[in-house]
Motif scaffolding. Structure first.
Motif, PDB file in Angstrom:
ATOM      1  N   LEU A 327      -1.733  10.260  17.615  1.00 31.60           N
ATOM      2  CA  LEU A 327      -2.780   9.994  16.634  1.00 31.60           C
ATOM      3  C   LEU A 327      -2.232  10.094  15.217  1.00 31.60           C
ATOM      4  N   ASN A 328      -1.569  11.180  14.910  1.00 30.43           N
ATOM      5  CA  ASN A 328      -1.097  11.389  13.543  1.00 30.43           C
ATOM      6  C   ASN A 328      -0.004  10.407  13.159  1.00 30.43           C
ATOM      7  N   ASN A 329       1.008  10.279  13.983  1.00 36.96           N
ATOM      8  CA  ASN A 329       2.185   9.537  13.551  1.00 36.96           C
ATOM      9  C   ASN A 329       1.957   8.042  13.482  1.00 36.96           C
ATOM     10  N   VAL A 330       1.170   7.485  14.395  1.00 37.90           N
ATOM     11  CA  VAL A 330       0.894   6.056  14.302  1.00 37.90           C
ATOM     12  C   VAL A 330      -0.038   5.775  13.129  1.00 37.90           C
ATOM     13  N   ARG A 331      -1.040   6.615  12.960  1.00 37.74           N
ATOM     14  CA  ARG A 331      -1.971   6.422  11.841  1.00 37.74           C
ATOM     15  C   ARG A 331      -1.237   6.494  10.509  1.00 37.74           C
ATOM     16  N   GLU A 332      -0.352   7.474  10.353  1.00 37.92           N
ATOM     17  CA  GLU A 332       0.381   7.613   9.097  1.00 37.92           C
ATOM     18  C   GLU A 332       1.405   6.504   8.927  1.00 37.92           C
ATOM     19  N   ALA A 333       2.026   6.069  10.022  1.00 33.18           N
ATOM     20  CA  ALA A 333       2.990   4.975   9.927  1.00 33.18           C
ATOM     21  C   ALA A 333       2.308   3.691   9.444  1.00 33.18           C
ATOM     22  N   LEU A 334       1.120   3.425   9.956  1.00 34.12           N
ATOM     23  CA  LEU A 334       0.391   2.234   9.521  1.00 34.12           C
ATOM     24  C   LEU A 334      -0.004   2.346   8.057  1.00 34.12           C
ATOM     25  N   THR A 335      -0.420   3.514   7.626  1.00 30.70           N
ATOM     26  CA  THR A 335      -0.751   3.727   6.213  1.00 30.70           C
ATOM     27  C   THR A 335       0.479   3.507   5.334  1.00 30.70           C
ATOM     28  N   ILE A 336       1.621   4.002   5.782  1.00 32.72           N
ATOM     29  CA  ILE A 336       2.864   3.799   5.026  1.00 32.72           C
ATOM     30  C   ILE A 336       3.220   2.325   4.945  1.00 32.72           C
ATOM     31  N   ALA A 337       3.101   1.616   6.044  1.00 36.28           N
ATOM     32  CA  ALA A 337       3.428   0.182   6.031  1.00 36.28           C
ATOM     33  C   ALA A 337       2.538  -0.567   5.049  1.00 36.28           C
ATOM     34  N   ARG A 338       1.266  -0.272   5.056  1.00 35.17           N
ATOM     35  CA  ARG A 338       0.343  -0.961   4.143  1.00 35.17           C
ATOM     36  C   ARG A 338       0.650  -0.619   2.682  1.00 35.17           C
ATOM     37  N   GLU A 339       0.979   0.648   2.420  1.00 39.95           N
ATOM     38  CA  GLU A 339       1.278   1.063   1.046  1.00 39.95           C
ATOM     39  C   GLU A 339       2.587   0.443   0.569  1.00 39.95           C
ATOM     40  N   CYS A 340       3.568   0.381   1.451  1.00 36.29           N
ATOM     41  CA  CYS A 340       4.832  -0.262   1.077  1.00 36.29           C
ATOM     42  C   CYS A 340       4.618  -1.729   0.734  1.00 36.29           C
ATOM     43  N   ARG A 341       3.716  -2.371   1.436  1.00 35.00           N
ATOM     44  CA  ARG A 341       3.426  -3.776   1.130  1.00 35.00           C
ATOM     45  C   ARG A 341       2.946  -3.931  -0.300  1.00 35.00           C
ATOM     46  N   THR A 342       2.178  -2.971  -0.806  1.00 34.75           N
ATOM     47  CA  THR A 342       1.688  -3.077  -2.181  1.00 34.75           C
ATOM     48  C   THR A 342       2.826  -2.978  -3.186  1.00 34.75           C
ATOM     49  N   ILE A 343       3.873  -2.242  -2.860  1.00 40.15           N
ATOM     50  CA  ILE A 343       5.009  -2.125  -3.777  1.00 40.15           C
ATOM     51  C   ILE A 343       5.751  -3.453  -3.865  1.00 40.15           C
ATOM     52  N   LEU A 344       5.821  -4.170  -2.756  1.00 40.22           N
ATOM     53  CA  LEU A 344       6.490  -5.469  -2.773  1.00 40.22           C
ATOM     54  C   LEU A 344       5.610  -6.584  -3.311  1.00 40.22           C
ATOM     55  N   GLY A 345       4.312  -6.327  -3.462  1.00 42.92           N
ATOM     56  CA  GLY A 345       3.428  -7.376  -3.959  1.00 42.92           C
ATOM     57  C   GLY A 345       3.407  -8.569  -3.023  1.00 42.92           C
ATOM     58  N   ALA A 346       3.454  -9.767  -3.620  1.00 46.92           N
ATOM     59  CA  ALA A 346       3.397 -10.988  -2.813  1.00 46.92           C
ATOM     60  C   ALA A 346       4.596 -11.116  -1.895  1.00 46.92           C
ATOM     61  N   ALA A 347       5.751 -10.599  -2.326  1.00 50.34           N
ATOM     62  CA  ALA A 347       6.941 -10.680  -1.477  1.00 50.34           C
ATOM     63  C   ALA A 347       6.733  -9.932  -0.166  1.00 50.34           C
ATOM     64  N   GLY A 348       5.815  -8.986  -0.159  1.00 49.28           N
ATOM     65  CA  GLY A 348       5.587  -8.178   1.031  1.00 49.28           C
ATOM     66  C   GLY A 348       4.941  -8.908   2.176  1.00 49.28           C
ATOM     67  N   ILE A 349       4.381 -10.081   1.929  1.00 54.79           N
ATOM     68  CA  ILE A 349       3.728 -10.808   3.018  1.00 54.79           C
ATOM     69  C   ILE A 349       4.654 -11.825   3.671  1.00 54.79           C
ATOM     70  N   THR A 350       5.882 -11.960   3.178  1.00 58.11           N
ATOM     71  CA  THR A 350       6.790 -12.959   3.724  1.00 58.11           C
ATOM     72  C   THR A 350       7.641 -12.356   4.836  1.00 58.11           C
ATOM     73  N   GLY A 351       8.169 -13.244   5.669  1.00 57.28           N
ATOM     74  CA  GLY A 351       9.072 -12.812   6.721  1.00 57.28           C
ATOM     75  C   GLY A 351      10.440 -12.426   6.219  1.00 57.28           C
ATOM     76  N   GLU A 352      10.691 -12.617   4.939  1.00 59.15           N
ATOM     77  CA  GLU A 352      11.974 -12.214   4.368  1.00 59.15           C
ATOM     78  C   GLU A 352      12.134 -10.695   4.402  1.00 59.15           C
ATOM     79  N   TYR A 353      11.010 -10.005   4.369  1.00 57.37           N
ATOM     80  CA  TYR A 353      11.002  -8.545   4.429  1.00 57.37           C
ATOM     81  C   TYR A 353      10.240  -8.115   5.693  1.00 57.37           C
ATOM     82  N   PRO A 354      10.564  -6.951   6.257  1.00 57.29           N
ATOM     83  CA  PRO A 354       9.976  -6.566   7.547  1.00 57.29           C
ATOM     84  C   PRO A 354       8.619  -5.887   7.465  1.00 57.29           C
ATOM     85  N   ILE A 355       8.087  -5.660   6.268  1.00 59.52           N
ATOM     86  CA  ILE A 355       6.977  -4.720   6.123  1.00 59.52           C
ATOM     87  C   ILE A 355       5.698  -5.204   6.793  1.00 59.52           C
TER      88      ILE A 355
END
Length: 390
Positions: A327-355
């Motif tokens: 419960l904890n680790n998957v929930r936090e991992a998903l939160t981290i992935a979503r937050e990292c996407r915000t740091i990359l902005g539009a680049a975060g939605i491309t397949g060039e990056y794994p986020i």
């Protein structure tokens, strides 16, 4: 001097030399065989099935089991391997963990000696692929309601039913199928089903937006006739499949952290080189606050997973504790992935990056092997003594 997102607490001394070597070896395998290709596998929705034999050659399939060609590694070593595999892709980790923690574990724990000898060596080598048929179209979190039925016909068993969302199903040589027995007082039983048995089919599920680098299938059993010794003799009832799921959930507790670490490392590297208003994005307070919070949760999750691994190696792990870890680790991992996407902005939605690939995958990981809600209720029952499932 900078530190990595899992280096702040200096946890290397908590791992044995063998555990560190296994983690390093799996990381190198992922760097060589997964990272350069996984974006393409994800885009086309087809994994490289050759990975199974390569994983077998490395001793990763059923690695925490003993005998029959299995490596006999510690639970912590298995968890670290899952972490590194999922840092490459959740789908790749799923292929490996379904093989070892579900299909192989069911035979290893509950099978006859003949079943073990017939299947486990080939599965450990990756020459035979297995899948695990429990979930049904209308019965996921409530497996006791399954509609798959097995009936006696002379000395044989005849199985009818449908299973859904089965990793490896379309490429498996053997399926572990759980069914209600209609004329046997023992109730739910597990069966070892060769997938070339007449009446068995496994159409691939398409149009997935998650776990696209692994195979997901439906299992259809229409009057599948099996010999009497196809049943797993050492277990009856839901104890069998649920104990297998507990093995897989343990691996996910580590695995999800791999996806989170890969997202965070990607966001850190991007923030150091992306300039905004004349200076690196990493130099802004809001960015550093995001990175600090994510590193904190990642390290807390790792300490939790490591503690559960030590308990498991000491034969003191309670399934309810695995629910807490998943419960904890998957929930936090998903939160981290979503937050990292915000740091990359539009680049975060491309397949060039794994986020976003990781985030999409983690949406499935959040659901399978027990939804977050189910694990909350498991923990809630442990705390209150009241079952809220029915």
């Amino acid at each position: 001097m900078t530190v990595g997102p899992l280096e702040f607490l200096g946890v290397d001394h908590l791992l044995s030399e063998d555990e560190r070597d296994i983690q390093k070896g799996v990381r190198e395998f992922v760097d060589e065989r997964v990272r350069p290709h996984v974006a393409s596998w994800y885009e086309i929705g087809e994994p490289d099935l050759g990975l199974m034999k390569e994983a077998g050659a490395l001793g990763l399939l059923g690695m925490h089991l003993t005998g029959y060609g299995c490596a006999g590694a510690s639970a912590v070593s298995y968890g670290l391997a899952c972490l590194e595999l999922e840092a490459g892709d959740s789908g790749v980790r799923s292929m490996v963990s379904v093989q070892g923690s579900l299909a192989m574990y069911a035979i290893w724990k509950f099978g006859s000696e003949d079943q073990k000898q017939a299947w486990l060596p080939g599965m450990a080598a990756g020459e035979l692929v297995g899948c695990f048929g429990l979930t049904e179209p209308d019965f996921g979190s409530n497996p006791a309601g399954m509609r798959a039925r097995a009936r006696r016909d002379g000395d044989d068993w005849v199985i009818n039913g449908t299973k859904m969302w089965i990793t490896n199903g379309s490429v498996a040589e053997v399926a572990i199928v759980w069914a209600q027995t209609t004329d046997d007082p023992k109730g739910i039983r597990g069966f070892v089903v060769p997938t070339d048995t007449p009446g068995f089919s496994a159409p691939k599920i398409g149009k997935k937006l998650s776990l696209r680098a692994s195979v997901t299938s439906e299992l259809i059993l229409e009057d599948v006739r099996l010999p009497g010794d196809a049943v797993l003799p050492e277990v009856t009832g839901l104890k069998g499949p649920l104990s297998c799921l507990n093995e897989a959930r343990f691996g996910i507790t580590f695995g999800a952290l791999g996806a989170a670490r890969d997202c965070l490392e990607t966001a850190l590297a991007y923030a150091q080189t992306r300039e905004v208003f004349g200076r690196p994005l990493a130099a802004f307070q809001l960015t550093q606050a995001k990175l600090a919070d994510m590193a904190l949760e990642l390290q807390k999750g790792f300490l939790l997973a490591l503690h559960l691994g030590r308990l498991k190696d000491d034969h003191r792990l309670d399934p309810r504790q695995v629910s807490l870890g998943k419960l904890n680790n998957v929930r936090e991992a998903l939160t981290i992935a979503r937050e990292c996407r915000t740091i990359l902005g539009a680049a975060g939605i491309t397949g060039e990056y794994p986020i976003l690939r990781h985030a999409n995958n983690l949406e499935s990981v959040l659901t399978y092997e027990g939804t977050s809600e189910v694990h909350q209720l498991v923990i809630g029952q442990a705390l209150t003594g009241h079952s809220a499932f029915s």
